[in-house]
Design a protein around this motif. Sequence first.
Motif, PDB file in Angstrom:
ATOM      1  N   ASN A  53       0.807  -1.224   0.000  1.00 21.23           N
ATOM      2  CA  ASN A  53       0.000   0.000   0.000  1.00 21.23           C
ATOM      3  C   ASN A  53       0.837   1.270   0.000  1.00 21.23           C
ATOM      4  N   LYS A  55       2.971   4.210  -1.458  1.00 21.77           N
ATOM      5  CA  LYS A  55       3.014   4.912  -2.747  1.00 21.77           C
ATOM      6  C   LYS A  55       4.352   4.683  -3.440  1.00 21.77           C
ATOM      7  N   TYR A  57       6.325   2.078  -3.224  1.00 16.56           N
ATOM      8  CA  TYR A  57       6.352   0.724  -3.772  1.00 16.56           C
ATOM      9  C   TYR A  57       5.519   0.642  -5.047  1.00 16.56           C
ATOM     10  N   GLN A  58       4.361   1.283  -5.058  1.00 13.35           N
ATOM     11  CA  GLN A  58       3.511   1.275  -6.250  1.00 13.35           C
ATOM     12  C   GLN A  58       4.213   1.963  -7.416  1.00 13.35           C
ATOM     13  N   HIS A  59       4.892   3.074  -7.142  1.00 11.17           N
ATOM     14  CA  HIS A  59       5.634   3.764  -8.200  1.00 11.17           C
ATOM     15  C   HIS A  59       6.788   2.902  -8.702  1.00 11.17           C
ATOM     16  N   GLN A  61       6.874  -0.323  -8.788  1.00 14.55           N
ATOM     17  CA  GLN A  61       6.299  -1.386  -9.620  1.00 14.55           C
ATOM     18  C   GLN A  61       6.002  -0.859 -11.029  1.00 14.55           C
ATOM     19  N   ARG A  62       5.453   0.364 -11.107  1.00 16.05           N
ATOM     20  CA  ARG A  62       5.179   0.963 -12.418  1.00 16.05           C
ATOM     21  C   ARG A  62       6.470   1.206 -13.184  1.00 16.05           C
TER      22      ARG A  62
END
Length: 101
Positions: A53, A55, A57-59, A61-62
């Motif tokens: 969750n 941010k 980590y999400q960036h 991954q992208r």
Amino acid sequence: MDVEKKTLKMKCESCENDFILTFHTVKCPKCGIAFNTDEVHEIFYNYESRLANSKLYQHSQRMQKSGERLEKTGETISQIGCLLFMLPIGLLCLWFIISMF
């Protein structure tokens, strides 16, 4: 993410020594006090949830997906470059073969 391969630096509540906690840790390597495996697993599941969750980590991954796409595009451009380089050589060979007759 595979939580079974992650490690976390922890401090033992009993002996106050630092150690590396793994998903399969059952006791403190310093003092030998036993840990509840469900609590150890819960620590890793909570860690995974917080990380997923995040941010940042999400960036990341992208960015990793974008990097994979760029790598695939680079390979395609490289193949096109090889084709364009070999095309004149192939045409030259074909012209020599035709000119023999």
